[in-house]
Design a protein around this motif. Structure first.
Motif, short mmCIF file in Angstrom:
data_model
loop_
_atom_site.label_atom_id
_atom_site.label_comp_id
_atom_site.label_asym_id
_atom_site.label_seq_id
_atom_site.Cartn_x
_atom_site.Cartn_y
_atom_site.Cartn_z
N ASP A 8 0.83 -1.20 0.00
CA ASP A 8 0.00 0.00 0.00
C ASP A 8 0.87 1.25 0.00
N ASN A 9 1.93 1.23 0.80
CA ASN A 9 2.89 2.34 0.88
C ASN A 9 4.16 1.90 0.15
N PRO A 10 4.40 2.42 -1.04
CA PRO A 10 5.55 1.96 -1.82
C PRO A 10 6.88 2.28 -1.16
N VAL A 11 7.84 1.40 -1.41
CA VAL A 11 9.22 1.60 -0.95
C VAL A 11 9.84 2.66 -1.85
N PRO A 12 10.55 3.66 -1.28
CA PRO A 12 11.15 4.68 -2.15
C PRO A 12 12.18 4.07 -3.10
N THR A 13 12.10 4.47 -4.35
CA THR A 13 13.02 3.93 -5.36
C THR A 13 14.16 4.87 -5.68
N THR A 14 14.10 6.11 -5.18
CA THR A 14 15.16 7.07 -5.47
C THR A 14 16.35 6.83 -4.55
N ALA A 15 17.51 7.16 -5.05
CA ALA A 15 18.74 7.01 -4.27
C ALA A 15 18.83 8.14 -3.26
N PRO A 16 19.56 7.94 -2.16
CA PRO A 16 19.77 9.02 -1.20
C PRO A 16 20.51 10.19 -1.85
N THR A 17 20.52 11.33 -1.15
CA THR A 17 21.14 12.52 -1.71
C THR A 17 22.64 12.38 -1.92
N SER A 18 23.30 11.52 -1.14
CA SER A 18 24.74 11.33 -1.33
C SER A 18 24.98 10.54 -2.61
N PRO A 19 26.10 10.78 -3.28
CA PRO A 19 26.37 10.06 -4.52
C PRO A 19 26.51 8.57 -4.26
N ASP A 20 26.00 7.77 -5.16
CA ASP A 20 26.08 6.32 -4.97
C ASP A 20 27.50 5.82 -5.19
N SER A 21 27.70 4.55 -4.86
CA SER A 21 29.05 3.98 -4.91
C SER A 21 29.59 3.92 -6.33
N HIS A 22 28.71 3.78 -7.34
CA HIS A 22 29.19 3.71 -8.71
C HIS A 22 29.81 5.03 -9.15
N SER A 23 29.16 6.14 -8.83
CA SER A 23 29.71 7.42 -9.25
C SER A 23 30.96 7.77 -8.44
N ARG A 24 30.99 7.41 -7.17
CA ARG A 24 32.21 7.65 -6.38
C ARG A 24 33.37 6.87 -6.96
N PHE A 25 33.11 5.60 -7.31
CA PHE A 25 34.15 4.79 -7.91
C PHE A 25 34.62 5.38 -9.23
N ALA A 26 33.67 5.84 -10.04
CA ALA A 26 34.03 6.43 -11.33
C ALA A 26 34.86 7.68 -11.13
N ASN A 27 34.52 8.50 -10.14
CA ASN A 27 35.30 9.71 -9.87
C ASN A 27 36.71 9.37 -9.41
N GLN A 28 36.84 8.39 -8.52
CA GLN A 28 38.16 8.00 -8.03
C GLN A 28 39.00 7.41 -9.16
N LEU A 29 38.37 6.60 -10.01
CA LEU A 29 39.10 6.00 -11.12
C LEU A 29 39.58 7.06 -12.10
N SER A 30 38.74 8.02 -12.41
CA SER A 30 39.15 9.08 -13.33
C SER A 30 40.27 9.93 -12.74
N GLN A 31 40.23 10.16 -11.40
CA GLN A 31 41.32 10.91 -10.76
C GLN A 31 42.62 10.13 -10.85
N LEU A 32 42.58 8.81 -10.63
CA LEU A 32 43.79 8.00 -10.71
C LEU A 32 44.35 7.97 -12.12
N LEU A 33 43.46 7.90 -13.11
CA LEU A 33 43.93 7.85 -14.50
C LEU A 33 44.48 9.18 -14.98
N ASN A 34 44.00 10.29 -14.41
CA ASN A 34 44.46 11.60 -14.85
C ASN A 34 45.76 12.02 -14.17
N ARG A 35 46.18 11.31 -13.13
CA ARG A 35 47.48 11.62 -12.49
C ARG A 35 48.60 11.27 -13.44
N LYS A 36 49.66 12.08 -13.36
CA LYS A 36 50.81 11.79 -14.24
C LYS A 36 52.07 11.71 -13.48
#
Length: 130
Positions: free
Chosen positions: A102-130
């Protein structure tokens, strides 16, 4: 003497590349092939076992909101079907409706970035280091 010249003439003709002697033994090649095939099947099994929602093709207004593994082949799923959420039980031999929510479970993600985007950000930072 003429026969010797013919034999040496045949032996001195360069052999085509496909007829060259292999540098790797057949056993090593078969073991390497077996290792690669085992790696492919192992990763496929792991991906199927994890059932990552990002990899699944979900369409037609049906999506899995949440899931809980009860046993090896038993799961409880919260499924959203065109805005209506259902709790279903899934076993190896059947799928059964447990309850319509009757009361649906919320399907939206919390306001903090999810683990996939955090991982993508960390990976891009590691790849851009020289």
């Amino acid at each position: 003497m003429i026969v010797n010249r013919r034999v040496w003439g045949i032996l001195l003709v360069p052999m085509p590349a496909w007829a060259a002697a292999p540098d790797v033994s057949i056993v090593t090649m078969l073991l390497s092939l077996g290792l690669v095939l085992a790696l492919i099947f192992g990763l496929a099994w792991l991906l199927r076992r994890l059932k990552l929602p990002g990899l699944a093709q979900q369409s037609n207004g049906i999506k899995i909101v949440s899931q809980l593994a009860i046993g090896q082949k038993e799961r409880i799923l919260v499924v959203d079907v065109h805005g209506e959420q259902l709790v279903i039980g899934v076993t190896a031999s059947q799928v059964q409706l447990l309850k319509a929510l009757d009361n649906p479970v919320p399907t939206t993600a919390p306001t903090s970035p999810d683990s996939h985007s955090r991982f993508a950000n960390q990976l891009s930072q590691l790849l851009n280091r020289k």
